[in-house]
Design an enzyme around this catalytic site. Structure first.
Site, mmCIF file in Angstrom:
data_model
loop_
_atom_site.group_PDB
_atom_site.id
_atom_site.type_symbol
_atom_site.label_atom_id
_atom_site.label_comp_id
_atom_site.label_asym_id
_atom_site.label_seq_id
_atom_site.Cartn_x
_atom_site.Cartn_y
_atom_site.Cartn_z
ATOM 1 N N HIS A 130 -29.423 26.051 -5.976
ATOM 2 C CA HIS A 130 -30.299 24.782 -6.884
ATOM 3 C C HIS A 130 -28.784 24.015 -8.040
ATOM 4 O O HIS A 130 -28.772 23.220 -7.947
ATOM 5 C CB HIS A 130 -31.222 24.971 -7.683
ATOM 6 C CG HIS A 130 -32.464 25.033 -6.958
ATOM 7 N ND1 HIS A 130 -33.203 25.512 -7.460
ATOM 8 C CD2 HIS A 130 -32.682 24.613 -5.269
ATOM 9 C CE1 HIS A 130 -34.835 25.325 -6.298
ATOM 10 N NE2 HIS A 130 -34.158 25.196 -5.072
ATOM 11 N N ARG B 286 -27.463 11.866 8.842
ATOM 12 C CA ARG B 286 -28.163 13.155 9.579
ATOM 13 C C ARG B 286 -29.286 14.058 9.394
ATOM 14 O O ARG B 286 -29.886 14.188 8.484
ATOM 15 C CB ARG B 286 -26.525 14.315 9.716
ATOM 16 C CG ARG B 286 -26.150 14.864 10.644
ATOM 17 C CD ARG B 286 -25.352 15.651 10.530
ATOM 18 N NE ARG B 286 -25.223 16.509 8.598
ATOM 19 C CZ ARG B 286 -24.423 17.695 8.403
ATOM 20 N NH1 ARG B 286 -23.567 17.400 8.878
ATOM 21 N NH2 ARG B 286 -24.480 18.547 7.720
ATOM 22 N N GLU C 275 -18.431 19.266 16.641
ATOM 23 C CA GLU C 275 -18.338 19.863 16.292
ATOM 24 C C GLU C 275 -17.851 21.102 16.776
ATOM 25 O O GLU C 275 -17.446 22.444 16.688
ATOM 26 C CB GLU C 275 -19.212 20.779 14.998
ATOM 27 C CG GLU C 275 -20.200 19.004 14.029
ATOM 28 C CD GLU C 275 -20.753 19.487 13.535
ATOM 29 O OE1 GLU C 275 -20.640 19.934 12.118
ATOM 30 O OE2 GLU C 275 -22.574 19.765 14.463
ATOM 31 N N ASN D 72 -14.544 20.355 10.277
ATOM 32 C CA ASN D 72 -14.648 21.163 9.522
ATOM 33 C C ASN D 72 -14.737 22.313 10.617
ATOM 34 O O ASN D 72 -14.499 23.794 10.964
ATOM 35 C CB ASN D 72 -15.102 20.959 8.274
ATOM 36 C CG ASN D 72 -14.773 20.360 7.535
ATOM 37 O OD1 ASN D 72 -13.890 20.612 6.986
ATOM 38 N ND2 ASN D 72 -15.641 20.050 6.318
ATOM 39 N N ASP D 73 -16.343 21.701 11.147
ATOM 40 C CA ASP D 73 -16.334 23.082 12.302
ATOM 41 C C ASP D 73 -15.428 23.117 13.076
ATOM 42 O O ASP D 73 -15.296 24.255 14.371
ATOM 43 C CB ASP D 73 -17.927 22.576 12.140
ATOM 44 C CG ASP D 73 -18.710 23.712 11.464
ATOM 45 O OD1 ASP D 73 -18.062 23.967 11.129
ATOM 46 O OD2 ASP D 73 -19.747 23.158 10.996
ATOM 47 N N ARG E 234 -13.478 29.716 7.510
ATOM 48 C CA ARG E 234 -12.175 28.895 6.723
ATOM 49 C C ARG E 234 -12.878 30.164 5.473
ATOM 50 O O ARG E 234 -12.083 29.426 4.286
ATOM 51 C CB ARG E 234 -12.517 27.220 6.459
ATOM 52 C CG ARG E 234 -14.240 27.454 6.285
ATOM 53 C CD ARG E 234 -14.019 25.587 6.521
ATOM 54 N NE ARG E 234 -14.832 24.581 6.361
ATOM 55 C CZ ARG E 234 -15.446 24.727 5.085
ATOM 56 N NH1 ARG E 234 -14.214 23.336 4.522
ATOM 57 N NH2 ARG E 234 -17.252 23.802 5.360
ATOM 58 N N CYS F 85 -14.971 13.470 9.556
ATOM 59 C CA CYS F 85 -16.020 12.895 8.559
ATOM 60 C C CYS F 85 -15.920 14.847 8.152
ATOM 61 O O CYS F 85 -16.220 15.114 7.047
ATOM 62 C CB CYS F 85 -16.980 13.164 8.810
ATOM 63 S SG CYS F 85 -18.088 14.076 10.071
#
Length: 585
Positions: A199, A342, A441, A464-465, A475, A512
């Protein structure tokens, strides 16, 4: 007061909220909730109970003010976190037990309350359920407030106003503390506990507050020392050199709250190259925040809107009604600009213990993304109904994460078709022509991009993936961090295969991942013909400025030279040489 060693130290943590923070360290120690045990006379029992009631009333008033502040700055989903703290503070059954114990044990209210909090928290701390563990900081934050009012009646439990150049360091922060401290202009946060989906991290990102989690290392940070936090990379520099300090001060001016000011200065969206070619620049978002208004005003599209927060903020999938309200507000805020929603990208690493499959030894290679949604069709269809019902402004698009082959896309489309049919039968309006795209990805999707591009409405490349899976390098793992680079020729080849497939079939393609906002890579992607670059809003201004310096025909020549490279180093050198030549011109 300045204490501790003065030598420069560098620590690697996990960046959970991007941005640069520079300042002096201020350590916040939660302290021990146990307080002195005092035996009281029977005549004083009612006084102690009244003191507890007063402390509860003041705490509830404080929490309501924080809740109202959150409602003004963030979405209703975030406000629910503060609603939870209000429920904790006013828990009738718990408070009744405390009062009964005060009367039967004839002990002071603060002692009885703290003991019973300890008894409540202990099993939660030992629980294997991440949802239950995440309740602990909230319970302790509420308890600290109540105990402070019991020991100092009428005093404000929130810290005093502070200077802007302060980085707060603590074992953990509750959501209310993040909001309160950010309101007092804290520059950034270094926490010893928590993760990207906690959170506190979600609210820090919403408030654009840089934050890093570094287990145990927070104990070794000295009060009053200069410190630099790079929330994007997870880098912590204690006692930095003057050169480093000046450099990061410069970088900081380009990020954080200054992002809104800089975006307001943009004159043309999308930006165009020297020879008049448009390059669409978009934003990656995951929950409403202060930057939304300027993005909407400038009609900057949202290329990736993550919806996982709706699950993570309560560790449960929200119902259709709650999702509809959320997506409708997003559509309304940004209309008529396009927003790509998404679908839930959740795996066992993010799910509450007991939900579906539970723990997996290697969640990155397991049950996640579209895989989990296809095996939870009721959850997926509820989200589809909500998204489609919210699409009447015709500015929403839907993206499916982690598609690895065509069969997954076909199965998802079948479920979406069922939802559309149900909405038509119910007379519910929706955008009949809404675009459905996928994220590439994993290498398998990139290698079959020609087939996928012939079927989908658009493709977004999640670099990234894609980098992680192509190079088998996490990473977030410091031991293999040197292997992780999107500049690796193999990754660039997969990106180009995907872009070429989309161009062949006339389908929009975007990037992205984090590299979308990398200025070194920008000329290469423009040369490849990438239609959209979607990035952290803090990087949009500089990207737009650089686009204006690029000749789209010239950078097409750069592509061949870079793609012929045999190593990451060779790619980097060629891109650096091109950037130097561009700057000189």
């Amino acid at each position: 007061m300045v204490t501790g060693p003065t030598q420069r130290r560098q620590i690697k943590g996990v960046g959970v909220s991007p941005g640069i923070a520079t300042g002096v360290v201020r350590i916040l120690r939660a302290g021990d909730l146990r307080v002195p045990e005092i035996q009281i006379a029977p005549a004083r029992i009612s006084h102690e109970i009244d003191a507890l009631d007063q402390a509860i009333a003041v705490t509830v008033a404080e929490l309501r003010r924080l809740r109202d502040a959150a409602a003004r700055k963030m979405a209703s989903a975030v406000v629910k976190i503060f609603d939870a703290q209000l429920l904790i503070a006013g828990d009738y059954e718990f408070l009744k037990q405390v009062k009964d114990e005060i009367a039967s044990q004839r002990r002071n209210a603060a002692f009885v309350y703290s003991v019973m909090v300890d008894k409540t928290v202990l099993p939660l701390q030992k629980s294997a359920d991440p949802y239950l563990k995440q309740m602990v900081p909230d319970i302790q934050a509420v308890a600290r407030r109540i105990l402070s009012h019991l020991s100092q009646p009428g005093a404000e439990s929130e810290i005093e106003p502070m200077l802007t150049d302060v980085v707060l360091v603590a074992q953990n922060f509750s959501p209310g503390e993040i909001l309160a401290f950010r309101n007092r202009q804290a520059a950034g946060f270094l926490s010893g506990e928590g993760g990207k989906n906690s959170h506190m991290a979600l609210i820090a990102r919403s408030l654009m507050a840089p934050m890093i989690v570094c287990e145990a290392c927070w104990l070794n940070v000295s009060e009053g020392r200069r410190i630099i936090l790079d929330g994007t990379s997870g880098l912590v520099i204690i006692n930095p050199t003057d050169v480093e300090w000046a450099e990061y001060q410069r970088l900081k001016k380009r990020q954080g709250p200054a992002t809104i000011v800089r975006l307001s200065k943009l004159e043309r969206i999308p930006p165009v190259t020297l020879d008049g070619e448009s390059v669409e620049v978009a934003a990656n978002l995951e929950l409403p925040g202060p930057v939304d208004e300027i993005l909407a005003q400038k009609r900057i599209p949202v290329g990736l809107y993550r919806t996982e927060f709706l699950y993570l903020q309560s560790d449960a999938f929200p119902d259709e009604s709650a999702q509809f309200d959320y997506y409708s507000r997003i559509a309304e805020t940004f209309a008529p600009t396009t927003v790509v929603l998404r679908t839930f990208d959740i795996g066992s690493d993010k799910m509450r213990v007991g939900d579906s499959f539970g723990h997996e030894d290697n969640p990155a290679l397991g049950w996640r993304g579209i895989r989990s949604m296809l095996e939870m069709p009721d959850v997926f269809k509820a989200q589809m109904r909500a998204m489609l019902r919210a699409s009447t402004k015709k500015n929403l698009q839907i993206m499916l994460p982690m598609i690895s082959d065509l069969s997954e896309y076909d199965r998802a489309q079948k479920l979406i078709a069922q939802v559309k049919l149900g909405l038509r039968r119910d007379g519910e309006p929706f955008d009949e022509h809404i675009k459905i795209g996928i994220m590439v990805e994993v290498p398998s999707a990139a290698l079959m991009a020609d087939l996928l591009a012939s079927r989908v409405d658009f493709i977004s490349i999640g670099t990234n993936d894609l980098t992680q899976y192509t190079l088998s390098a996490d990473r977030a793992n410091a031991r293999v961090a040197g292997l992780y680079s999107t500049y690796h020729p193999s990754v660039l080849q997969l990106i180009k295969i995907t872009v070429d497939a989309c161009k062949k079939h006339g389908k929009p393609v975007s990037i992205c991942g984090e590299i979308a906002g990398d200025q070194l890579a920008l000329p290469l992607f423009v040369g490849m013909g990438v239609g959209q670059l979607s990035m952290n809003p803090a990087k949009i201004y500089d990207t737009c400025r650089l686009v204006k310096q690029i000749d789209s025909n010239l950078v097409k020549l750069l592509v061949g030279a870079v793609m012929a490279s045999s190593s990451t180093g060779a790619v980097t050198r060629k891109l650096e040489n091109f950037r130097e030549a561009l700057d000189k011109s």
